[in-house]
Enzyme design. Structure first.
Site, mmCIF file in Angstrom:
data_model
loop_
_atom_site.group_PDB
_atom_site.id
_atom_site.type_symbol
_atom_site.label_atom_id
_atom_site.label_comp_id
_atom_site.label_asym_id
_atom_site.label_seq_id
_atom_site.Cartn_x
_atom_site.Cartn_y
_atom_site.Cartn_z
ATOM 1 N N LYS A 116 34.986 43.378 41.995
ATOM 2 C CA LYS A 116 34.895 43.175 40.543
ATOM 3 C C LYS A 116 33.596 43.707 39.941
ATOM 4 C CE LYS A 116 37.971 39.179 40.642
ATOM 5 N NZ LYS A 116 38.127 37.742 40.356
ATOM 6 N N ASP B 132 39.218 36.272 34.229
ATOM 7 C CA ASP B 132 39.086 35.146 35.156
ATOM 8 C C ASP B 132 38.754 33.852 34.416
ATOM 9 O OD1 ASP B 132 39.711 36.517 37.442
ATOM 10 O OD2 ASP B 132 37.644 36.890 38.029
#
Length: 279
Positions: free
Chosen positions: A74, A111
């Protein structure tokens, strides 16, 4: 009824190393069937060394609007996009990459959205609460920012890489001046929320902490998706705490993912990128 692939199917991918633990492909497939979407999400095992090559290929993948990024890529992926949406840009983390018709890549971060959506299903709201989080990596920083933005009162972050934690604290302190921050948990402190934002638990190992030392949190959450109930969550359940699984967090992101990639024609516009991020 299962969705059948054809030459007109929109193909999304999810990148990780490893990737066998990813719950999103199955969750997305169920959602696609329910919504009659001619789209699929395929898992791809990509190493850190091969991530730049994949993103270059993505620029020319004409029947794909982009990809999902999972552990451990990420933060590395954030340096490979041309621009990013606001929070992704500030945190230096992306978990979605959208391809424009001209091949430019835009990063986004969901997220935190997924975590809060799942927490609401358990009746938990962040405003005025105290949280202990383990890990300040890609998922951890996104969750921390989302909690702070939702009005969290106190956040303790335990992170084995001090520079990573310090960078997160610097951003949070600048944007959320009323948020109390700490880097060491106190056993006599009552936490309303405890979050494991690391991969510990995917291998069956337990975190080196005793939940019983922190009273009885309202919610204990884990980002690990396999196993569904990690050692941390099993211990929390034994104490009578509400638990939130990694799969619930993943499920909470699906609508935001579909919107960002424009898979439903009537949805609201996806978040707009803010300036050049990196290239």
């Amino acid at each position: 009824m299962k969705n059948l692939l054809s030459g007109s199917t929109t193909v999304l991918s999810i990148l990780g190393d490893p990737i066998t633990q990813a719950a999103l492909p199955r969750l997305f497939s169920r959602y696609a069937v329910q919504q009659s979407l001619d789209a699929t999400l395929i898992p791809i095992h990509v190493s850190a060394a091969d991530l730049p090559s994949f993103t270059r290929m993505l620029r020319g993948w004409r029947n794909s609007p982009g990809c999902v990024v999972t552990y451990p890529h990420k933060q590395a992926a954030a340096a490979l996009v041309d621009e990013a949406t606001s929070v992704a840009r500030r945190l230096g983390v992306v978990n979605l990459i959208r391809r424009a018709p001209d091949g430019r890549l835009t990063g986004h971060l969901t997220d935190g959205i997924g975590f809060l959506a799942a927490a609401r299903q358990h009746g938990f709201t962040a405003k005025g609460q105290r949280a202990l989080m383990i890990g300040a990596g890609g998922s951890g920083s996104a969750i921390a920012y989302a909690l702070a933005d939702a009005g969290l009162e106190h956040l303790t972050v335990v992170e084995v890489v001090p520079a990573r934690r310090n960078a997160l604290f610097g951003l949070l302190a600048e944007e959320f001046t009323d948020l109390d921050l700490a880097d060491t948990p106190h056993e006599r402190r009552q936490y309303d929320l405890i979050v494991n934002a690391t991969s510990v638990g995917a291998d069956g190992q337990s975190l080196p902490l005793s939940l019983a030392a922190f009273g009885q949190p309202k919610l204990v959450a884990d980002v690990v998706t396999e196993p569904d109930v990690t050692p941390l969550l099993a211990a929390a359940r034994a104490l009578g705490c509400a638990i939130q699984t990694g799969k619930e967090m993943a499920r909470g992101q699906i609508e935001a993912i579909v919107q960002f990639f424009g898979l439903l024609g009537g949805t609201s516009p996806a978040p707009r990128a803010e300036g050049v991020f990196s290239q």
